[in-house]
Design a protein around this motif. Structure first.
Motif, PDB file in Angstrom:
ATOM      1  N   THR A   1       0.838  -1.195   0.000  1.00 35.82           N
ATOM      2  CA  THR A   1       0.000   0.000   0.000  1.00 35.82           C
ATOM      3  C   THR A   1       0.873   1.245   0.000  1.00 35.82           C
ATOM      4  OG1 THR A   1      -1.791  -1.134   1.169  1.00 35.82           O
ATOM      5  CG2 THR A   1      -1.758   1.276   1.296  1.00 35.82           C
ATOM      6  N   LEU A   2       0.559   2.158  -0.920  1.00 38.24           N
ATOM      7  CA  LEU A   2       1.242   3.433  -1.014  1.00 38.24           C
ATOM      8  C   LEU A   2       0.256   4.552  -0.694  1.00 38.24           C
ATOM      9  CD1 LEU A   2       3.063   2.983  -4.470  1.00 38.24           C
ATOM     10  CD2 LEU A   2       3.887   2.347  -2.195  1.00 38.24           C
ATOM     11  N   LEU A   3       0.727   5.564   0.012  1.00 32.11           N
ATOM     12  CA  LEU A   3      -0.064   6.767   0.243  1.00 32.11           C
ATOM     13  C   LEU A   3       0.549   7.864  -0.610  1.00 32.11           C
ATOM     14  CD1 LEU A   3      -2.109   8.642   1.638  1.00 32.11           C
ATOM     15  CD2 LEU A   3      -0.503   8.796   3.565  1.00 32.11           C
ATOM     16  N   LEU A   4      -0.249   8.478  -1.461  1.00 33.71           N
ATOM     17  CA  LEU A   4       0.188   9.568  -2.320  1.00 33.71           C
ATOM     18  C   LEU A   4      -0.454  10.856  -1.819  1.00 33.71           C
ATOM     19  CD1 LEU A   4       1.447  10.805  -4.881  1.00 33.71           C
ATOM     20  CD2 LEU A   4      -0.593  10.028  -6.129  1.00 33.71           C
ATOM     21  N   ILE A   5       0.377  11.792  -1.364  1.00 30.75           N
ATOM     22  CA  ILE A   5      -0.110  13.092  -0.888  1.00 30.75           C
ATOM     23  C   ILE A   5       0.320  14.124  -1.919  1.00 30.75           C
ATOM     24  CG2 ILE A   5      -0.173  14.735   1.018  1.00 30.75           C
ATOM     25  CD1 ILE A   5       0.954  12.468   2.829  1.00 30.75           C
TER      26      ILE A   5
ATOM     27  N   VAL B   1      -4.985   8.071  -1.746  1.00 30.44           N
ATOM     28  CA  VAL B   1      -4.590   9.437  -2.095  1.00 30.44           C
ATOM     29  C   VAL B   1      -5.118  10.443  -1.084  1.00 30.44           C
ATOM     30  CG1 VAL B   1      -4.380   8.972  -4.570  1.00 30.44           C
ATOM     31  CG2 VAL B   1      -6.547   9.767  -3.652  1.00 30.44           C
ATOM     32  N   ALA B   2      -4.353  11.527  -0.951  1.00 28.44           N
ATOM     33  CA  ALA B   2      -4.753  12.667  -0.129  1.00 28.44           C
ATOM     34  C   ALA B   2      -4.362  13.928  -0.892  1.00 28.44           C
ATOM     35  CB  ALA B   2      -4.048  12.624   1.226  1.00 28.44           C
ATOM     36  N   GLU B   3      -5.180  14.975  -0.774  1.00 23.04           N
ATOM     37  CA  GLU B   3      -4.926  16.184  -1.555  1.00 23.04           C
ATOM     38  C   GLU B   3      -4.303  17.313  -0.754  1.00 23.04           C
ATOM     39  OE1 GLU B   3      -9.362  18.147  -1.539  1.00 23.04           O
ATOM     40  OE2 GLU B   3      -8.947  16.529  -2.953  1.00 23.04           O
ATOM     41  N   ASP B   4      -4.069  17.080   0.539  1.00 15.68           N
ATOM     42  CA  ASP B   4      -3.408  18.104   1.350  1.00 15.68           C
ATOM     43  C   ASP B   4      -2.687  17.440   2.523  1.00 15.68           C
ATOM     44  OD1 ASP B   4      -5.288  17.695   3.515  1.00 15.68           O
ATOM     45  OD2 ASP B   4      -6.678  19.056   2.539  1.00 15.68           O
ATOM     46  N   GLY B   5      -1.874  18.244   3.220  1.00 13.31           N
ATOM     47  CA  GLY B   5      -1.063  17.704   4.306  1.00 13.31           C
ATOM     48  C   GLY B   5      -1.853  17.107   5.458  1.00 13.31           C
ATOM     49  N   PRO B   6      -2.853  17.839   5.999  1.00 12.07           N
ATOM     50  CA  PRO B   6      -3.598  17.275   7.133  1.00 12.07           C
ATOM     51  C   PRO B   6      -4.296  15.953   6.813  1.00 12.07           C
ATOM     52  CG  PRO B   6      -3.952  19.639   6.999  1.00 12.07           C
ATOM     53  CD  PRO B   6      -3.195  19.251   5.757  1.00 12.07           C
ATOM     54  N   SER B   7      -4.912  15.850   5.641  1.00 13.61           N
ATOM     55  CA  SER B   7      -5.574  14.581   5.312  1.00 13.61           C
ATOM     56  C   SER B   7      -4.540  13.490   5.040  1.00 13.61           C
ATOM     57  CB  SER B   7      -6.549  14.738   4.154  1.00 13.61           C
ATOM     58  OG  SER B   7      -5.893  15.108   2.969  1.00 13.61           O
ATOM     59  N   GLY B   8      -3.367  13.867   4.524  1.00 15.17           N
ATOM     60  CA  GLY B   8      -2.309  12.892   4.320  1.00 15.17           C
ATOM     61  C   GLY B   8      -1.833  12.285   5.628  1.00 15.17           C
ATOM     62  N   VAL B   9      -1.639  13.136   6.641  1.00 14.22           N
ATOM     63  CA  VAL B   9      -1.227  12.643   7.959  1.00 14.22           C
ATOM     64  C   VAL B   9      -2.315  11.732   8.534  1.00 14.22           C
ATOM     65  CG1 VAL B   9      -0.716  13.328  10.340  1.00 14.22           C
ATOM     66  CG2 VAL B   9       0.312  14.590   8.434  1.00 14.22           C
ATOM     67  N   ALA B  10      -3.570  12.132   8.395  1.00 12.06           N
ATOM     68  CA  ALA B  10      -4.686  11.320   8.901  1.00 12.06           C
ATOM     69  C   ALA B  10      -4.746   9.959   8.196  1.00 12.06           C
ATOM     70  CB  ALA B  10      -6.005  12.072   8.729  1.00 12.06           C
ATOM     71  N   HIS B  11      -4.588   9.953   6.867  1.00  8.47           N
ATOM     72  CA  HIS B  11      -4.600   8.688   6.112  1.00  8.47           C
ATOM     73  C   HIS B  11      -3.426   7.804   6.505  1.00  8.47           C
ATOM     74  CE1 HIS B  11      -8.037   9.306   3.594  1.00  8.47           C
ATOM     75  NE2 HIS B  11      -7.520  10.335   2.929  1.00  8.47           N
ATOM     76  N   ALA B  12      -2.265   8.403   6.738  1.00  8.41           N
ATOM     77  CA  ALA B  12      -1.099   7.616   7.139  1.00  8.41           C
ATOM     78  C   ALA B  12      -1.366   6.922   8.471  1.00  8.41           C
ATOM     79  CB  ALA B  12       0.142   8.505   7.237  1.00  8.41           C
ATOM     80  N   ARG B  13      -1.937   7.641   9.401  1.00  7.35           N
ATOM     81  CA  ARG B  13      -2.221   7.056  10.717  1.00  7.35           C
ATOM     82  C   ARG B  13      -3.327   6.017  10.653  1.00  7.35           C
ATOM     83  NH1 ARG B  13      -1.519  12.868  13.677  1.00  7.35           N
ATOM     84  NH2 ARG B  13       0.729  12.672  14.043  1.00  7.35           N
ATOM     85  N   GLN B  14      -4.290   6.227   9.787  1.00  7.17           N
ATOM     86  CA  GLN B  14      -5.412   5.297   9.672  1.00  7.17           C
ATOM     87  C   GLN B  14      -5.040   4.021   8.924  1.00  7.17           C
ATOM     88  OE1 GLN B  14      -8.821   6.917   7.629  1.00  7.17           O
ATOM     89  NE2 GLN B  14      -9.960   5.005   7.716  1.00  7.17           N
ATOM     90  N   HIS B  15      -4.300   4.158   7.811  1.00  2.00           N
ATOM     91  CA  HIS B  15      -4.040   3.015   6.927  1.00  2.00           C
ATOM     92  C   HIS B  15      -2.664   2.376   7.101  1.00  2.00           C
ATOM     93  CE1 HIS B  15      -7.749   3.773   4.714  1.00  2.00           C
ATOM     94  NE2 HIS B  15      -7.423   5.052   4.695  1.00  2.00           N
ATOM     95  N   LEU B  16      -1.721   3.088   7.751  1.00  2.00           N
ATOM     96  CA  LEU B  16      -0.354   2.600   7.928  1.00  2.00           C
ATOM     97  C   LEU B  16       0.212   2.014   6.626  1.00  2.00           C
ATOM     98  CD1 LEU B  16      -0.675   0.995  11.470  1.00  2.00           C
ATOM     99  CD2 LEU B  16       0.201   3.265  10.866  1.00  2.00           C
ATOM    100  N   PRO B  17       0.383   2.861   5.596  1.00  2.00           N
ATOM    101  CA  PRO B  17       0.876   2.373   4.302  1.00  2.00           C
ATOM    102  C   PRO B  17       2.319   1.878   4.407  1.00  2.00           C
ATOM    103  CG  PRO B  17       0.951   4.759   4.375  1.00  2.00           C
ATOM    104  CD  PRO B  17       0.243   4.315   5.628  1.00  2.00           C
TER     105      PRO B  17
ATOM    106  N   LYS C   1      -1.827   7.759  -9.469  1.00  2.00           N
ATOM    107  CA  LYS C   1      -2.625   6.682  -8.869  1.00  2.00           C
ATOM    108  C   LYS C   1      -2.918   5.606  -9.912  1.00  2.00           C
ATOM    109  CE  LYS C   1      -6.769   5.341  -6.502  1.00  2.00           C
ATOM    110  NZ  LYS C   1      -7.958   5.679  -5.764  1.00  2.00           N
ATOM    111  N   LYS C   2      -3.296   6.026 -11.095  1.00  2.00           N
ATOM    112  CA  LYS C   2      -3.617   5.068 -12.160  1.00  2.00           C
ATOM    113  C   LYS C   2      -2.389   4.227 -12.530  1.00  2.00           C
ATOM    114  CE  LYS C   2      -5.688   4.944 -16.767  1.00  2.00           C
ATOM    115  NZ  LYS C   2      -6.274   5.751 -17.834  1.00  2.00           N
TER     116      LYS C   2
END
Length: 120
Positions: free
Chosen positions: A3-7, A30-46, A18-19
Motif C-alpha cells: 500500500t502506497l499513500l500519495l499526498i 490518495v490525499a490532496e493536502d497535508g492534514p488529510s495525508g497525515v490522517a490517512h497515514a495514521r489510519q491506513h499505515l501504508p 494513482k492510475k
C-alpha cells in the motif's frame, strides 16, 4: 499487495500517478493536502508514502515532522515528490528523516525505482 499513500495537491498528477501505480499492482490511497495525508497515514499505515512538499494546510516538511514524530508512523519510508530541488530543502528533508527525493518532472521508471528501493 503493498500500500502506497500519495499526498499530492495537483489533481491531474495525483490521478495519473494513482492510475499508473495501481496498474503496477500497488494499492494506492490518495490525499490532496497535508492534514488529510497525515490522517490517512495514521489510519491506513501504508508501506510507503509519496509526498509533495508544496501542499495546502500543512506542507511536506510539516507532514514529515508529524509522521516521524509519531511512533506508529515513524518508520514508514517517506519520499518527497517535488519541484523544490534547492540544497536547503533537500537538507531540511534529510534532517526530518525523508528517505529520498524525486524531482518533478519524473518518469514512471524513476518513481518505480525509488519506490522499490525503499519499500520494506
Amino acid at each position: 499487495m503493498k500500500t502506497l499513500l500519495l499526498i499530492e495537491d495537483e489533481e491531474s498528477l495525483r490521478a495519473s500517478l494513482k492510475k499508473m501505480l495501481t496498474f503496477e499492482d500497488y494499492n494506492v490511497i490518495v490525499a490532496e493536502d497535508g492534514p488529510s495525508g497525515v490522517a490517512h497515514a495514521r489510519q491506513h499505515l501504508p508501506d510507503l508514502i509519496l509526498c509533495d512538499i508544496m501542499l495546502p494546510g500543512l506542507d511536506g516538511f510539516g507532514v514529515a515532522e508529524a509522521l516521524h514524530g509519531d511512533p506508529i508512523t515513524a518508520t514508514i519510508p517517506l519520499i518527497f515528490l517535488t519541484a523544490k530541488a534547492e540544497k536547503e530543502a533537500i537538507q531540511r528533508g534529510m534532517e526530518l528523516g525523508v528517505s529520498a527525493y524525486v524531482t518533478k518532472p519524473f518518469t514512471l521508471n524513476e518513481i518505480l525505482d525509488v519506490i522499490n528501493a525503499h519499500l520494506p
